[in-house]
Design a protein around this motif. Structure first.
Motif, short mmCIF file in Angstrom:
data_model
loop_
_atom_site.label_atom_id
_atom_site.label_comp_id
_atom_site.label_asym_id
_atom_site.label_seq_id
_atom_site.Cartn_x
_atom_site.Cartn_y
_atom_site.Cartn_z
N ARG A 151 -19.95 39.48 -130.46
CA ARG A 151 -20.03 39.04 -129.07
C ARG A 151 -20.87 37.77 -128.88
O ARG A 151 -20.45 36.84 -128.18
N ALA A 201 -19.03 34.81 -130.12
CA ALA A 201 -17.91 34.52 -129.22
C ALA A 201 -18.39 33.82 -127.96
O ALA A 201 -17.77 32.87 -127.48
N VAL A 239 -11.91 36.83 -133.04
CA VAL A 239 -13.05 37.63 -133.50
C VAL A 239 -12.61 38.89 -134.22
O VAL A 239 -11.73 39.62 -133.75
N GLY A 280 -16.00 46.25 -131.11
CA GLY A 280 -14.96 46.11 -130.10
C GLY A 280 -15.46 46.28 -128.68
O GLY A 280 -14.78 46.87 -127.83
N THR A 286 -16.92 41.44 -125.73
CA THR A 286 -16.40 40.73 -126.90
C THR A 286 -14.90 40.51 -126.75
O THR A 286 -14.39 39.41 -126.96
N ARG A 287 -14.20 41.55 -126.35
CA ARG A 287 -12.74 41.44 -126.18
C ARG A 287 -12.39 40.46 -125.06
O ARG A 287 -11.39 39.73 -125.16
N ALA A 305 -12.89 36.86 -126.40
CA ALA A 305 -12.07 36.48 -127.54
C ALA A 305 -10.68 36.02 -127.11
O ALA A 305 -10.05 36.64 -126.24
N TYR A 358 -8.44 39.24 -131.03
CA TYR A 358 -9.45 40.20 -131.49
C TYR A 358 -8.83 41.22 -132.43
O TYR A 358 -7.70 41.67 -132.23
N GLN A 369 -10.42 44.83 -134.45
CA GLN A 369 -11.55 45.70 -134.77
C GLN A 369 -11.42 46.17 -136.21
O GLN A 369 -10.36 46.62 -136.64
#
Length: 376
Positions: A16, A19, A31, A36, A40-41, A44, A47, A49
């Protein structure tokens, strides 16, 4: 100089912060990480995980597969930035470098900096003060700490005990002092110091040195900062270190001891990336051998702290997270007792105010869960 607008690949235990730094730099982050988290998602452009842990075997193959998939999705990219999780796996770093351009420290540099006997010998040759190290049992284990090679975050550090030293570990003599870091850019020959930060721990059963948070500025004495800067510059030149990194120290008045170098963007990225120029652009330039000019200091202080779960949270409820919360777990996910819930940030006119603010906000996050548990 690196210009904004391109795609960049990121792999880290938690991606995160990198990013967010990429978005601030005008880049599109793709990323791969372990957690996850929701933010972060959201940050991105792509993405994946990764299950389990980084390293050899299935974890390493999963990282490679995730980066290959992200690279195909991203198209032409600047390369891949590695965060935490790779210090103990130079072979995995080499495998990544065989497929993608690495932006930052080279695998051989990381291997040299994360080899305790080799690093201690280098410090001795360069006359850098450092705690004594042993790979063999010692007669006074109460005065020593056990550290796992290639680990990060402080959670792996234990009081030493009697008997043989476990494979992949070493003993480091206890020294007095406050945990501080020198944060810098390196171009393989020289360094440019960005800041000094102070760190603190969140002790847990069996994990007395678990990392909690950091504040910028850290209040390092000027004499120590000057001496440590010279020492770290010598280490960076000797190992060919490039990119954003930090050196951990113990500081006791005018005395200090070098502990280790984290050869990557680390846990202090959130408090460091407050300069006018985005820090990730400077990391990319330094990794390419271009150190650049001094960055202006920010006008305030900032701190971050990890909020750990006192008890298991299963599942995480839907929450309206405050703006100061980062690394937000997805609703429905599970957090084990002692696991990180999120990261909290605060700013203030000075370091004391920032630390006070971040601790109050960490308490507010814990209250979110306590309030839900006590509702009839």
């Amino acid at each position: 100089m690196t210009r904004p607008g391109g795609a960049i690949l990121i792999a880290a235990q938690s991606g995160r912060a990198l990013a967010a730094a990429a978005r601030r730099a005008g880049l599109r982050p793709f990323v791969a990480d372990l957690f996850g988290d929701a933010d972060t998602r959201a940050l991105a452009a792509g993405y994946r995980q990764v299950p389990g842990r980084f390293g050899a075997g299935p974890g390493g193959r999963a990282v490679l597969a995730a980066l290959d998939a992200l690279a195909a999705e991203a198209g032409p990219s600047l390369g891949v930035v590695l965060g935490s999780g790779f210090e103990g796996s130079p072979a995995l770093m080499r495998a990544i470098a065989a497929r993608h351009r690495l932006i930052g420290a080279a695998p051989d540099t990381v291997a040299a900096l994360k080899d305790p006997p080799g690093l201690a010998a280098l410090c001795t040759r360069l006359a850098i003060p450092h705690p004594p190290l042993s790979l063999d049992p010692v007669p006074d284990p109460e005065n020593w700490l056990l550290k796992r090679r290639g680990a990060s975050g402080g959670g792996h550090i234990r009081p030493a005990g009697p008997g043989p030293v476990p494979r992949g570990a070493s003993l480091q003599r206890r020294m007095p002092g406050r945990a501080q870091s020198l944060n810098f850019l390196a171009d393989g020959r020289r360094i440019l110091v960005l800041a000094d930060t102070a760190q603190w721990s969140a002790p847990a059963p069996g994990r007395p040195f678990r990392y909690a948070g950091a504040v910028d500025p850290g209040g390092m004495p000027e004499g120590v900062r000057a001496a440590a800067t010279a020492a770290v510059a010598a280490l960076a030149e000797a190992t060919g270190l490039r990119g954003l990194a930090s050196a951990d120290l113990l500081v006791d008045g005018s005395d200090w001891w070098f502990l280790e170098i984290n050869p990557r963007p680390g846990a202090t990225l959130d408090v460091l990336d407050r300069r006018a120029e985005p820090l990730l652009l400077r990391h990319i330039d330094a990794a390419g051998g271009r150190l650049g000019p001094t960055l202006a200091l920010p006008p305030d202080a900032a701190a971050t702290e990890i909020c750990y779960a006192a008890e298991a949270i299963a599942p995480v409820p839907p929450l309206a997270w405050p703006d100061f919360v980062m690394d937000r777990p997805l609703a429905g996910s599970r957090i084990p007792a002692g696991g990180p819930i999120c990261t909290v940030r605060a700013a203030g006119p000075d370091a004391e105010a920032a630390r006070t603010g971040v601790r109050a906000r960490t308490g507010a996050v814990r209250a979110l869960f306590t309030a839900r548990e006590t509702v009839p």
